[in-house]
Design a protein around this motif. Structure first.
Motif, short mmCIF file in Angstrom:
data_model
loop_
_atom_site.label_atom_id
_atom_site.label_comp_id
_atom_site.label_asym_id
_atom_site.label_seq_id
_atom_site.Cartn_x
_atom_site.Cartn_y
_atom_site.Cartn_z
N ILE A 1 -4.77 11.83 -8.00
CA ILE A 1 -4.24 12.36 -6.76
C ILE A 1 -2.98 13.15 -7.07
N PHE A 2 -2.93 14.37 -6.59
CA PHE A 2 -1.78 15.25 -6.82
C PHE A 2 -1.12 15.55 -5.47
N ILE A 3 0.21 15.36 -5.43
CA ILE A 3 0.94 15.52 -4.17
C ILE A 3 2.13 16.45 -4.39
N GLY A 4 2.43 17.24 -3.37
CA GLY A 4 3.65 18.04 -3.37
C GLY A 4 4.65 17.43 -2.41
N LEU A 5 5.80 16.97 -2.92
CA LEU A 5 6.81 16.28 -2.11
C LEU A 5 8.16 16.96 -2.23
N ASP A 6 9.02 16.72 -1.24
CA ASP A 6 10.36 17.30 -1.26
C ASP A 6 11.24 16.67 -2.34
N HIS B 1 -13.40 14.49 -8.62
CA HIS B 1 -12.62 13.30 -8.91
C HIS B 1 -11.13 13.49 -8.65
N ILE B 2 -10.77 14.63 -8.03
CA ILE B 2 -9.36 14.95 -7.78
C ILE B 2 -9.13 15.15 -6.29
N LYS B 3 -8.03 14.62 -5.80
CA LYS B 3 -7.60 14.83 -4.42
C LYS B 3 -6.25 15.54 -4.45
N ARG B 4 -6.14 16.65 -3.73
CA ARG B 4 -4.90 17.43 -3.73
C ARG B 4 -4.26 17.41 -2.35
N TYR B 5 -2.95 17.16 -2.33
CA TYR B 5 -2.16 17.25 -1.10
C TYR B 5 -0.97 18.16 -1.38
N ASN B 6 -1.14 19.42 -1.05
CA ASN B 6 -0.09 20.38 -1.37
C ASN B 6 -0.30 21.65 -0.56
N TYR B 7 0.79 22.24 -0.06
CA TYR B 7 0.72 23.47 0.73
C TYR B 7 1.04 24.70 -0.09
N SER B 8 2.17 24.67 -0.78
CA SER B 8 2.64 25.86 -1.51
C SER B 8 3.03 25.47 -2.93
N ILE C 1 -0.78 11.04 -9.55
CA ILE C 1 -1.07 9.61 -9.48
C ILE C 1 -2.43 9.36 -10.11
N GLU C 2 -2.48 8.42 -11.01
CA GLU C 2 -3.74 8.03 -11.66
C GLU C 2 -4.13 6.65 -11.17
N LEU C 3 -5.38 6.50 -10.75
CA LEU C 3 -5.86 5.23 -10.23
C LEU C 3 -6.55 4.41 -11.31
N LYS C 4 -6.42 3.09 -11.20
CA LYS C 4 -7.13 2.21 -12.12
C LYS C 4 -8.63 2.22 -11.82
N VAL C 5 -8.95 2.08 -10.54
CA VAL C 5 -10.35 2.09 -10.09
C VAL C 5 -10.51 3.24 -9.10
N ASP D 1 0.82 -1.20 0.00
CA ASP D 1 0.00 0.00 0.00
C ASP D 1 0.86 1.26 0.00
N LEU D 2 0.29 2.30 -0.58
CA LEU D 2 0.85 3.64 -0.46
C LEU D 2 -0.03 4.40 0.53
N VAL D 3 0.57 4.88 1.61
CA VAL D 3 -0.17 5.60 2.64
C VAL D 3 0.20 7.07 2.56
N ILE D 4 -0.79 7.90 2.23
CA ILE D 4 -0.55 9.35 2.11
C ILE D 4 -1.00 10.01 3.40
N ARG D 5 -0.03 10.41 4.20
CA ARG D 5 -0.29 11.23 5.40
C ARG D 5 0.16 12.64 5.04
N TYR D 6 -0.66 13.60 5.31
CA TYR D 6 -0.33 14.98 4.94
C TYR D 6 -0.84 15.91 6.03
N GLY D 7 0.07 16.44 6.83
CA GLY D 7 -0.34 17.28 7.94
C GLY D 7 -1.17 16.48 8.93
N LEU D 8 -2.27 17.05 9.39
CA LEU D 8 -3.11 16.42 10.39
C LEU D 8 -4.21 15.55 9.80
#
Length: 269
Positions: free
Chosen positions: A243-248, A217-224, A231-235, A184-191
């Motif tokens: 899902i769009f994420i901002g990472l270091d 249909h979009i989930k965003r995880y990004n601060y600045s 990330i594109e999901l099959k189902v 699994d990919l677990v996305i924790r972002y802030g609280l």
């Protein structure tokens, strides 16, 4: 519990609509209402304290803080929407007061990815904390003399609650990582509550550098700035397809997910 609360509410409403001369038994019921409400409050406080000590003990044993919080809350509230809300509230207070006892390595995962340095995300949160702290006394005095003392107190309490949230968020962003756990990919972002994505449900993961508008249909995880991973999901999961994420370090993340999910990486044109 629901029945008792509804009965107390009915007694409260009846105290206003029934004339005084007709209140035969209602006066006794009104007195008992406060006793029942005190008992309910005591029960809720006991439940909250039990959850608090359960989480404190679990954190002391270096267990995954998210699992500690969720399991303690669900033990009393079950797997409900209320449990999710209470888990968020508990996580906020946990990071507000016990953040020093929580490390990124305390969370489950074979690989962790951070996001607090991207576009100065953590520094921006600290800036908001200073602004809110500076605003509280000035706003309180202004509202107290210009509008209403009661209104000033209400606004100040709400602002203090937002200050606690920002402090907890500031402490959580560098401690709650995005992780690869087993399959699994677990996305924790802030609280916010974690999002778990099975690796076999990932159709594609690729770099991204454009603005992303809100959509169902979009989930965003990004601060600045703009998210740097798509990330594109099959189902779809709960109607979420992208899902769009901002990472270091987005390249390292993409490589790890591709290797784990046996995907062929694709780049934007």
């Amino acid at each position: 519990m629901k029945a008792v609360v509804l009965v107390c509410l009915a007694i409260w409403v009846a105290s206003y609509i029934i004339p005084e001369q007709n209140k035969l038994l209602l006066n006794y019921l009104e007195s008992g209402r406060y006793l029942v409400m005190a008992a309910i409050l005591a029960l809720e406080v006991a439940a909250v304290m039990t959850v608090y000590f359960s989480i404190k003990v679990a954190i002391g044993k270096d267990e995954d803080p998210d699992i500690s919080i969720d399991s303690s809350v669900k033990r009393y509230l079950g797997d409900t929407v209320l449990a999710k809300i209470f888990s968020f509230e508990t996580r906020m207070w946990t990071f507000a007061f016990f953040a020093k006892r929580i490390k990124a390595g305390s969370f489950n995962g074979r690989q962790h990815f951070t996001y607090h340095q991207k576009d100065g995300a953590k520094s921006n949160l600290l800036g908001f904390i200073f602004l809110i702290a500076l605003e509280i006394p000035l706003t309180h005095l202004f509202l107290h003399f210009v509008w209403s003392p009661l209104g000033a107190n209400v606004i100040t309490l709400l602002t203090l609650a937002s200050l606690v949230f920002f402090v907890a968020e500031y402490r959580a962003v560098s401690r709650r990582p995005v992780s690869l756990i087993a399959n699994d990919l677990v996305i924790r972002y802030g609280l916010y509550n974690s999002l778990i994505i099975p690796l076999n449900n990932i159709a594609n993961v690729q770099p991204h550098d454009e603005y992303v508008a809100r959509a169902q249909h979009i989930k965003r995880y990004n601060y600045s700035g703009n998210p740097n991973v798509k990330i594109e999901l099959k189902v779809p999961q709960a109607a979420v397809e992208y899902i769009f994420i901002g990472l270091d370090n987005p390249d390292q993340f993409i490589s790890a997910v591709v290797d784990s999910a046996s995907l062929a990486p694709q780049c934007n044109n």
